[in-house]
Design an enzyme around this catalytic site. Structure first.
Site: not given
Length: 219
Positions: A85-86
């Site tokens: 997850i960025k």
């Protein structure tokens, strides 16, 4: 050390992974909007997962903590072992990051421009901290000390976060990132191809091949 590709194009990613030099993929909303503006994000990322190996970063696009958390759960479910997850860096981003880290979800904190930001992200539990080389330069600063000081503090404090350096605009940006201590340069396909090409290499190979073809033949 590792090398990631910064792309969302499954066809190109498949071709470049065949080289055997890549170990992950980074994407962002700008890349996807340019490469496939009408694509369904879930379908696009699943295609990327199918033709690559390693971590695949998918960036959150919402802005409140609850929205970002819910969005992260959707992305994580696509492949819990590989989806990273960025998380855009901010006060809210740090809260979301820390919640994800406590659940063992891989994270990539993005849009970092300074060592102090990367340090905070690492303390909050980021898997990766992403420094934007080209955008640091746009502000008039030398990115090398940013990378080097971040690597120094992570090593000194025993923090597990790995440094990704992105926003690469020139071949020398990759060399500089590696020399300064980046764990993972992430590069666009054009820059990766430039890493292969050198006119002297081409000339030398041609010279050797021509010599072999022109050698005297036994009758």
């Amino acid at each position: 050390m590792a090398l990631f590709i910064d792309s969302s194009d499954p066809k190109e990613i498949k071709d470049l992974f065949a080289w055997g030099v890549l170990s992950g993929v980074t994407t962002n909303p700008l890349i996807i909007a340019k490469e496939a503006p009408d694509a369904d994000l879930g379908e696009r990322i699943r295609e990327v997962l199918a033709v690559s190996t390693g971590d695949v970063s998918v960036e959150l696009t919402t802005e409140t903590e609850n929205e970002m958390w819910e969005e992260s759960q959707i992305y994580h479910a696509w492949d819990p072992k590989r989806i990273t997850i960025k998380v855009p860096f901010s006060e809210i981003g740090l809260r979301v990051l820390h919640r994800l880290a406590k659940k063992g979800v891989k994270t990539n904190v993005t849009c970092l421009m300074a060592m102090n930001q990367a340090y905070l992200a690492a303390l909050a539990g980021a898997t990766y901290v992403s420094i934007f080389s080209g955008r640091v330069r746009d502000m008039g600063y030398n990115v090398r000390p940013v990378i080097a000081s971040t690597r120094e503090i992570l090593d000194r404090e025993g923090l597990a976060s790995k440094i990704i350096v992105g926003s690469m605009r020139h071949l020398m940006d990759v060399n500089e990132a590696l020399e300064a201590g980046a764990h993972v340069p992430t590069v666009t396909p054009p820059i990766l191809r430039k890493m292969v090409w050198n006119p002297r290499t081409i000339e030398t190979i041609a010279e050797f091949n021509n010599a072999w073809r022109s050698r005297p033949k036994k009758k």
